[in-house]
Each structure stands twice: as C-alpha cells, then as structure tokens.
Design an enzyme around this catalytic site. Structure first.
Site, mmCIF file in Angstrom:
data_model
loop_
_atom_site.group_PDB
_atom_site.id
_atom_site.type_symbol
_atom_site.label_atom_id
_atom_site.label_comp_id
_atom_site.label_asym_id
_atom_site.label_seq_id
_atom_site.Cartn_x
_atom_site.Cartn_y
_atom_site.Cartn_z
ATOM 1 N N ARG A 38 35.781 -1.273 54.006
ATOM 2 C CA ARG A 38 34.856 -0.469 54.817
ATOM 3 C C ARG A 38 33.406 -0.735 54.425
ATOM 4 O O ARG A 38 32.515 -0.756 55.283
ATOM 5 C CB ARG A 38 35.185 1.013 54.694
ATOM 6 C CG ARG A 38 34.395 1.862 55.697
ATOM 7 C CD ARG A 38 34.822 3.306 55.691
ATOM 8 N NE ARG A 38 34.564 3.942 54.417
ATOM 9 C CZ ARG A 38 35.048 5.135 54.050
ATOM 10 N NH1 ARG A 38 35.819 5.811 54.879
ATOM 11 N NH2 ARG A 38 34.767 5.638 52.875
ATOM 12 N N ARG A 76 6.271 -1.017 54.551
ATOM 13 C CA ARG A 76 6.913 -0.180 55.563
ATOM 14 C C ARG A 76 6.723 -0.681 56.996
ATOM 15 O O ARG A 76 5.602 -0.902 57.446
ATOM 16 C CB ARG A 76 6.421 1.264 55.467
ATOM 17 C CG ARG A 76 7.323 2.226 56.247
ATOM 18 C CD ARG A 76 6.836 3.653 56.117
ATOM 19 N NE ARG A 76 7.776 4.609 56.690
ATOM 20 C CZ ARG A 76 7.954 4.786 58.002
ATOM 21 N NH1 ARG A 76 7.256 4.087 58.865
ATOM 22 N NH2 ARG A 76 8.836 5.678 58.449
ATOM 23 N N HIS A 112 9.451 -0.363 60.714
ATOM 24 C CA HIS A 112 10.808 -0.002 61.135
ATOM 25 C C HIS A 112 11.700 -1.235 61.271
ATOM 26 O O HIS A 112 12.863 -1.211 60.896
ATOM 27 C CB HIS A 112 10.779 0.760 62.463
ATOM 28 C CG HIS A 112 10.306 2.171 62.344
ATOM 29 N ND1 HIS A 112 9.003 2.492 62.000
ATOM 30 C CD2 HIS A 112 10.948 3.343 62.508
ATOM 31 C CE1 HIS A 112 8.885 3.807 61.962
ATOM 32 N NE2 HIS A 112 10.047 4.350 62.265
ATOM 33 N N GLU A 125 35.034 15.756 62.848
ATOM 34 C CA GLU A 125 35.414 15.602 61.434
ATOM 35 C C GLU A 125 34.551 16.563 60.626
ATOM 36 O O GLU A 125 33.701 17.274 61.171
ATOM 37 C CB GLU A 125 35.206 14.159 60.966
ATOM 38 C CG GLU A 125 33.762 13.698 61.008
ATOM 39 C CD GLU A 125 33.573 12.242 60.599
ATOM 40 O OE1 GLU A 125 34.299 11.761 59.718
ATOM 41 O OE2 GLU A 125 32.662 11.602 61.168
ATOM 42 N N LEU A 184 34.099 8.743 60.943
ATOM 43 C CA LEU A 184 34.313 7.780 59.868
ATOM 44 C C LEU A 184 35.819 7.571 59.699
ATOM 45 O O LEU A 184 36.571 8.545 59.644
ATOM 46 C CB LEU A 184 33.702 8.304 58.565
ATOM 47 C CG LEU A 184 33.706 7.273 57.441
ATOM 48 C CD1 LEU A 184 32.650 6.198 57.695
ATOM 49 C CD2 LEU A 184 33.465 7.930 56.096
#
Ligand code: PDD
Length: 287
Positions: A52, A100, A102, A182, A207
């Site tokens: 995963r 910085r 995005h 979940e 998930l």
C-alpha cells in the site's frame, strides 16, 4: 526511556528530531504515511503495508525513498532502538524540501522520510476491548482519494476530536446517501440482523485497510458469511454487533453508536472471536 526517530538517513534522539520548514509535508501535506502494528518486536501484516505504501507513493508520483529490503531493516531498527515489544511503527514520506510552490519541484528533489516507534500496553488494550468502545457519526467531508494514505488528515483529526469530546473512541464518516464510509482511523464493520459480516467495498473511496484484508482471510477460513455492502447508522444501531479494524485498534468491538447501545451493550461473540483470531494470525505471520 530515551526514544529515537529516524530522520532522512539517520537515527537521532526523539526530542532533537527536526524537519525543514519548507518540507512539502509541513507546507502542503504533500506526503503519505504507513503504520505497522508490532507484536513481539516483529512487524504485523508487513507485506500488505509495503504494497500500500508503494501504491500511495506511485499515485502521487513521489519517489520511493528506498527499496523494501532496506526499509524493512530501518523499520526493525526503529523497533529495536526504541525497545518496542508490542506497539506501532509510523512512517511518513513527503515529496521533499523545496521553495514553496504548489506545483511539484522541477527538477525534483529527494523525498523526506521520518520513522517513529512507540510501545502499546496490550494488556490494557485487551481490557478495553473486553469492555467494547463507542463511536459517533460525522458527515463525510474528505476528498475523493481516500484510497491514498495521505498525511493530509485534518478531517480525520477533527472527527476524532469530536468523538473524544463525546466520550467515544472513533468517529464514523457518513456519506450523502446516509451510508457509513469508514472511521477516522479504522474501517467499519457490522454483523447484520441476518448474521452476515458487512463492511464497505474498498473501491468506494475508503482506505483499503490492511487489517481488513487480513481479516477477510480469517473470516473465510472460519467459514463466516461476508458481504461488502455498506450500511446506515440505523442499520448499525440495530445490528447484532459492530466493530472497527486497523493497525492501531486491531479488531475492536463497538457497543454504542451515537449514544444507542447495541444489544446488551457488551462486545459480541463474533467480534470477540475475530479479535482473537486476527491477533493469532498477525503474530504467526509477523516478520
Ligand atoms: N489508520 N481507514 C483510515 C482512514 C485509516 O486511517 C486507517 C488506519 C484504516 C485502517 O487501515 P489499516 O488496517 O491498514 O491500519 C482505515 C492508522 C492506523 C492511523 O492513522 O494511525
């Protein structure tokens, strides 16, 4: 006891472990994490969590920080140095440190990696599991890629805090159709009125829990009926049993949902049995 953390290539004292202020994990939550339960100093469901992790990284196009053999070694070293016999190991990988912006750094930078380990009092956990736990429900407000184990956990943190303020251990997210997706840090299950084990399909923006996957194997071997079908809070409140699964909770019986007691308010036989079988399996297969 001194604790140690692994930070970008070396073990340092936990209290002195730092990351750069322009790490994209800190600035943008641009990273992923994984959590392994530790039994007798060994990693539970190791392979599933690695698989995963690689998938989460690939989905976000973050470079793998190291191969699986090397990472296994470092995780074990974190367990050893922190003298963890039973507990949890946490791993965070971010896209790295860059001025910085995005958009991704171009050219790319090395990913950052942090590992911490902590002990868990399993006897205390067993006593709590034997009493059962409470959950509350909150509206689902997360993004559409909950299949990625992202470090962007603000909705989960807020949901968990709401649960804590109401004396519950977990919050279940409920989607716009009224179906439970979940928990804030676990997968949600019930044993429905017909005796079927029910949990949401992992392709439906949740998930894919590794504990959930291992429990599927345990359930099939035990010959119990299972159905990947979501449920409402009302169905859960009227269910025979409920429980949550995750590396932190293992299999934890739920006895109260939004203030409504399930049955007699005690953990049910199926959840209790599955907890025992899961722990047995996890211990046998831990590496
Ligand atoms: N949480 N769903 C969510 C949103 C989770 O954060 C987790 C795990 C799970 C269960 O996954 P697994 O069985 O692989 O642990 C489901 C970890 C333990 C955490 O955030 O600490």
């Amino acid at each position: 006891m001194s604790r140690f953390a692994y930070v970008n290539g070396r073990f340092v004292r936990h209290g002195e472990a730092v990351v750069h202020i322009e790490d994209r994990g800190y600035q943008l939550a641009d990273g992923v994490y994984e959590v392994w339960a530790v039994f007798d100093g060994k990693l539970a469901d190791a392979e599933g969590h690695f698989t995963r992790l690689w998938r989460s990284l690939d989905e976000l196009r973050i470079t793998h920080p190291m191969g699986q053999a090397a990472l296994t070694f470092v995780l074990r070293e974190a367990v050893r140095r922190n003298k963890v016999r039973d507990g949890l190991v946490y791993l965070q990988v971010t896209r790295g440190v860059a001025r910085r912006d995005h958009a991704f750094p171009n050219p790319g930078v090395a990913p950052s990696m942090v590992i911490t380990a902590k002990s868990v009092d399993r006897e205390l956990a067993e006593r709590k599991a034997a009493q059962g736990a409470s959950v509350i429900s909150v509206p689902e407000n997360r993004w559409g890629r909950c299949d990625i184990k992202s470090i962007g956990l603000l909705p989960n943190a807020l949901a968990k805090q709401a649960a804590r303020e109401r004396g519950a251990v977990e919050a279940w997210f409920v989607d716009e159709l009224g179906l439970v997706t979940e928990g804030a840090s676990s997968n949600a299950w019930i044993v429905d009125a017909e005796g079927n084990l029910r949990t949401r399909d992992a392709n439906a923006n949740i998930l894919r829990g590794i504990t959930r996957s291992t429990l599927f194997e345990v359930i099939r071997e035990a010959g119990l009926p299972i159905n990947e079908k979501p449920f409402t809070i009302a169905e859960a409140q009227g269910a025979r049993e409920a429980f949550v699964t995750g590396a932190g909770t293992l299999v934890l019986p739920i006895v109260n949902i939004d203030g409504v007691k399930l049955g007699d308010g005690l953990p049910g036989p199926v959840a209790t049995r599955l907890r025992r079988l899961y722990i047995q399996r996890a211990k046998e297969k831990a590496v």
